[in-house]
Design a protein around this motif. Structure first.
Motif, mmCIF file in Angstrom:
data_model
loop_
_atom_site.group_PDB
_atom_site.id
_atom_site.type_symbol
_atom_site.label_atom_id
_atom_site.label_comp_id
_atom_site.label_asym_id
_atom_site.label_seq_id
_atom_site.Cartn_x
_atom_site.Cartn_y
_atom_site.Cartn_z
ATOM 1 N N SER A 74 2.931 -6.486 -7.402
ATOM 2 C CA SER A 74 3.812 -7.647 -7.293
ATOM 3 C C SER A 74 3.154 -8.918 -7.826
ATOM 4 C CB SER A 74 4.214 -7.875 -5.831
ATOM 5 O OG SER A 74 3.108 -8.302 -5.080
ATOM 6 N N HIS A 75 2.013 -8.740 -8.478
ATOM 7 C CA HIS A 75 1.286 -9.882 -9.014
ATOM 8 C C HIS A 75 0.478 -9.361 -10.182
ATOM 9 C CE1 HIS A 75 -1.711 -13.182 -9.117
ATOM 10 N NE2 HIS A 75 -0.864 -13.896 -8.405
ATOM 11 N N HIS A 133 1.125 -8.872 -1.738
ATOM 12 C CA HIS A 133 2.156 -8.865 -0.703
ATOM 13 C C HIS A 133 1.733 -8.128 0.554
ATOM 14 C CE1 HIS A 133 2.602 -5.375 -3.318
ATOM 15 N NE2 HIS A 133 3.310 -4.771 -2.395
ATOM 16 N N LYS A 134 0.527 -7.545 0.525
ATOM 17 C CA LYS A 134 0.075 -6.808 1.713
ATOM 18 C C LYS A 134 -1.088 -7.531 2.385
ATOM 19 C CE LYS A 134 1.430 -2.191 0.348
ATOM 20 N NZ LYS A 134 2.583 -2.165 1.257
ATOM 21 N N ASN A 135 -1.157 -7.497 3.692
ATOM 22 C CA ASN A 135 -2.318 -8.075 4.380
ATOM 23 C C ASN A 135 -3.247 -6.951 4.821
ATOM 24 O OD1 ASN A 135 -1.285 -6.959 6.699
ATOM 25 N ND2 ASN A 135 -0.494 -8.890 7.497
ATOM 26 N N ARG A 171 8.030 -17.970 -2.820
ATOM 27 C CA ARG A 171 8.998 -17.596 -1.771
ATOM 28 C C ARG A 171 9.505 -16.169 -1.910
ATOM 29 N NH1 ARG A 171 7.932 -23.024 -2.539
ATOM 30 N NH2 ARG A 171 7.956 -24.006 -0.513
ATOM 31 N N THR A 172 9.651 -15.688 -3.140
ATOM 32 C CA THR A 172 10.296 -14.374 -3.307
ATOM 33 C C THR A 172 9.300 -13.239 -3.495
ATOM 34 O OG1 THR A 172 10.400 -14.545 -5.716
ATOM 35 C CG2 THR A 172 12.256 -15.450 -4.473
ATOM 36 N N GLY A 173 8.073 -13.577 -3.954
ATOM 37 C CA GLY A 173 7.133 -12.524 -4.304
ATOM 38 C C GLY A 173 7.506 -11.914 -5.644
ATOM 39 N N GLY A 174 6.665 -10.977 -6.093
ATOM 40 C CA GLY A 174 6.813 -10.453 -7.446
ATOM 41 C C GLY A 174 7.898 -9.410 -7.617
ATOM 42 N N HIS A 175 8.203 -8.667 -6.553
ATOM 43 C CA HIS A 175 9.144 -7.555 -6.712
ATOM 44 C C HIS A 175 10.549 -8.012 -7.066
ATOM 45 C CE1 HIS A 175 6.308 -4.918 -4.085
ATOM 46 N NE2 HIS A 175 5.993 -4.877 -5.365
ATOM 47 N N ALA A 176 10.891 -9.258 -6.681
ATOM 48 C CA ALA A 176 12.240 -9.757 -6.957
ATOM 49 C C ALA A 176 12.511 -9.839 -8.458
ATOM 50 C CB ALA A 176 12.428 -11.124 -6.321
ATOM 51 N N TYR A 188 5.919 -7.626 -15.060
ATOM 52 C CA TYR A 188 5.456 -8.999 -15.288
ATOM 53 C C TYR A 188 6.298 -9.964 -14.454
ATOM 54 C CZ TYR A 188 3.273 -6.747 -19.298
ATOM 55 O OH TYR A 188 2.543 -5.913 -20.102
ATOM 56 N N PRO A 189 5.831 -10.321 -13.271
ATOM 57 C CA PRO A 189 6.621 -11.221 -12.425
ATOM 58 C C PRO A 189 6.277 -12.690 -12.688
ATOM 59 C CG PRO A 189 4.798 -10.332 -11.156
ATOM 60 C CD PRO A 189 4.635 -9.829 -12.567
#
Lengths: 477, 244
Positions: free
Chosen positions: A151-152, A159-161, A326-331, A336-337
């Protein structure tokens, strides 16, 4: 195009991610931290603006003479004992790589720096032939084990902790007693990966840069896993987008300052690997460079859009983008986000797909991305340029539904009204009358149709009784 | 004394006439003559940014016809002035009309955003205003990154008598307006606005000011819906206020 093949639109995808509070927290935290650190690393440099300009100019020259530099690169690589393959699209690149791996009769390969391989879905193509591709970049490994998507660009698992990562490792790496301390998580991955590295016969990598003059390919990274991938196996296959070329060895001076500071906020990457062809008795004894077009020469044709190819994948634009945050990369529904993805994906894939065509609109045009870009890609300019192409395309070849879209009609009516003072003033009067339907207690809190997005959480002040021009005219009398 | 042509922008003309009036008061108080060419309509930004770029061509032509002979053209909107500076050249190029291109090149250096005009052109920092309120200032993206007005608005605000100017945390982050973005990507826009509102309320200010009523309409819309008691006020109105 069949409906099922359509990419979802950014608006639709964003909705789901916006309500994921854990994701919002993870990404907000990560981007703010890296944003602050980057600022510090950049502020240290008295000549940062000059470096940006130099980076931009080198890339401009590369794009102007791409054909010449590519042929020079091919010659240099061959001279150094490597092989060069040309791939027009993902399918061709996958076939070349799969064939090379099959010749080696192996069942698995180790991979690093693989965003371009994600672009062409190489892992799937290998899996079809029974070859397992193991991601060795820690974050890529996490994404792969979770059967997730990156996602990046730089921090694919942003997006994961760590609590989520611990659960994943406990399950997939069979590490029941694992804590969520970063050191322990890294150690678990290290033990798992080390075995794989020592047994790997074939390594596959991406490339940060390819030098036309010397045939040198470079990968910069933070973990050393990339170096393992590019040095331990007997055979190394590198997939490189044709835009990643730099003319001379000297040009590294510029990019090795721009890239680490912009991406990881470091003065230098911990691991910088450069290899030129093959060296007897040292490192891989067989080297293949696969040069990928996959839409890039189309981007090159567009005078405004061309600068997109200057991108060195530092991801600074993602880290400052208020939309990405706000949306993260998957949106973005693309490998390529973020802002760079919003201009790169539509140019690589074409704008016929509504989902892809929604990407240039996934920006408030705030300009933060342009401000941080180390090679000065004017992302807002390209976003607006692409919006123009999308609308032009709709006007030319749009369906009846697209042409009857309220936005389309509204824009046409307003453009006509704005062309003449009398029509414009009449429009003002009509709006004043029309709004009475929606005004209650001096506020508009509910609008119909597409405009309802505005009033979902915002009030709207009604148009006052007297416009400025009416006041001005009375004042003159 | 300068003859100033007001480029009030269609948005302010229709929705925020008080901002235009404040500009007139302010500039006249400073001893200048203002005129308002009634033929002006819209700069074409909404069309251009949304992709309706062909539609922007006649609007650019109209702007030029209206303002061509002006000495200085001043607007209470960084965003619309940004459109002129950043994209008029591109619109002219698209039109293929060399004459239009030349006209654009000539007019652009004469178009100013209000605070930039006051500070950089008139060399004024104290305009003799009085505004006894707690105010926070949101530097809009187009004033900050397209026009690069720098701290011109803050210089002016700091010299306002009676004002209690409080810093806005994360001031440089976009409020999420973005023109048609607020409608096309309403959910994302709201997520951005939510954080902006949180920061504004955190300052304890009674007033949130900016150099763009478009962003203020968006911010003000949420402040109103939340019954926050914080009022959006264009910087021109603060600068026009006096003790009398």
């Amino acid at each position: 195009m069949r409906k099922s093949e359509q990419t979802p639109t950014f608006e639709d995808s964003a909705k789901a991610y916006l309500s994921n509070t854990q994701l919002r927290k993870n990404i907000g935290h990560a981007t703010h931290t890296i944003r602050e650190k980057r600022k510090g690393a950049v502020d240290e440099m008295p000549d940062w603006e000059k470096l940006r300009e130099a980076g931009s100019q080198i890339k401009t020259r590369v794009m102007r003479h791409l054909d010449k530099y590519l042929l020079q690169l091919e010659e240099s690589v061959q001279k150094a004992g490597g092989h060069v393959h040309w791939a027009r699209d993902g399918k061709e690149a996958n076939r070349i790589i799969v064939d090379l791996v099959k010749q080696k009769k192996v069942e698995d390969v180790v991979k690093v720096k693989s965003i371009t391989t994600d672009e062409i879905k190489l892992n799937k193509a290998l899996a079809k032939e029974g070859i397992q591709a193991l991601e060795t970049d820690l974050a890529e490994l996490i994404v792969q084990l979770a059967e997730d998507e990156p996602s990046h660009i730089l921090v694919p698992a942003i997006h994961k902790n760590r609590a989520e990562i611990r659960e994943l490792f406990r399950e997939k790496l069979n590490q029941k007693e694992l804590s969520d301390r970063p050191e322990d998580l890294a150690e678990a991955a290290r033990l798992y990966l080390r075995k794989k590295f020592l047994n790997a016969k074939v390594g596959i990598s991406g490339a940060n840069f390819g030098v036309a003059e010397t045939g040198t390919v470079a990968v910069v990274e933070s973990e050393g896993n990339g170096r393992m991938c590019t040095t331990l196996p007997d055979t190394l296959i590198t997939l490189m987008g044709i835009e990643k070329i730099i003319p001379t060895w000297q040009d590294f001076e510029v990019f090795m300052q721009l890239l680490p500071r912009s991406s990881t906020a470091e003065r230098m990457n911990p691991y910088n690997s450069f290899w030129t062809g093959v060296t007897e008795g040292d490192g891989p004894q067989e080297f293949h460079l696969v040069l990928l077009d996959n839409g890039r020469t189309n981007v090159l044709k567009d005078e405004v859009g061309r600068q997109t190819l200057h991108c060195i994948r530092c991801s600074a634009c993602l880290n400052v983008c208020p939309v990405y945050e706000r949306t993260g990369g998957h949106a973005y529904n693309s490998v390529y986000p973020g802002p760079i993805g919003a201009i790169l994906t539509p140019q690589l894939k074409g704008i016929e797909d509504d989902g892809v065509a929604s990407l240039p609109y996934a920006s408030s045009l705030c300009g933060a991305c342009y401000e941080v870009c180390p090679v000065k890609i004017n992302i807002p300019e390209v976003l607006v340029h692409l919006r123009g192409k999308i609308v032009d395309e709709k006007k030319r070849n749009g369906t009846i539904k697209q042409k009857a879209d309220p936005e389309h009609i509204g824009m046409k009516i307003m453009a006509r009204a704005f062309q003449s003072r009398s029509r414009y003033e009449r429009g003002q009067k009509m709006a004043k009358i029309g709004q009475k339907l929606f005004t209650k207690d001096g506020t508009i809190s509910k609008l119909p149709g597409q405009l309802s997005g505005w009033t979902a959480m915002r009030d709207l002040k009604p148009i006052p009784d007297q416009t400025f021009r009416e006041w001005w005219r009375n004042r003159d009398e | 004394m300068i003859q100033i042509s007001l480029f009030i922008t269609c948005f302010n003309d229709t929705l925020f006439p008080e901002t235009g009036k404040a500009m007139v008061q302010l500039l006249e108080r400073l001893g200048h003559t203002v005129d308002f060419p009634l033929e002006q309509t819209c700069c074409g930004q909404m069309h251009y940014n949304t992709g309706y770029q062909e539609e922007a061509i006649p609007l650019v032509r109209k702007f030029i016809n209206v303002f061509e002979d002006a000495e200085a053209i001043v607007a209470p909107s960084a965003s619309c002035v940004g459109m002129v500076h950043e994209f008029y050249g591109k619109v002219a190029k698209r039109s293929g009309d060399d004459k239009l291109k030349k006209q654009v090149d000539k007019i652009v250096p004469k178009v100013f955003e209000l605070t930039q005009f006051l500070v950089d052109e008139l060399s004024l920092e104290d305009v003799g205003a009085y505004y006894p309120h707690r105010v926070t200032y949101h530097p809009t993206c187009h004033s900050l990154r397209v026009l690069k007005v720098g701290d011109a608005p803050l210089k002016l605000l700091r010299n306002v008598k009676g004002i209690d100017l409080v810093e806005l945390p994360m001031a440089e982050e976009c409020c999420g307006f973005g023109g048609t973005f607020a409608i096309k990507n309403a959910d994302t826009s709201m997520a951005m606005l939510g954080d902006k509102i949180r920061h504004i309320k955190g300052t304890g200010a009674e007033v949130c000011s900016a150099a763009d009523n478009s962003c203020l309409m968006h911010i003000g819309g949420a402040l109103s819906r939340q019954r926050s008691g914080v009022k959006p006020v264009h910087i021109a109105e603060i600068l026009a206020s006096t003790e009398e």
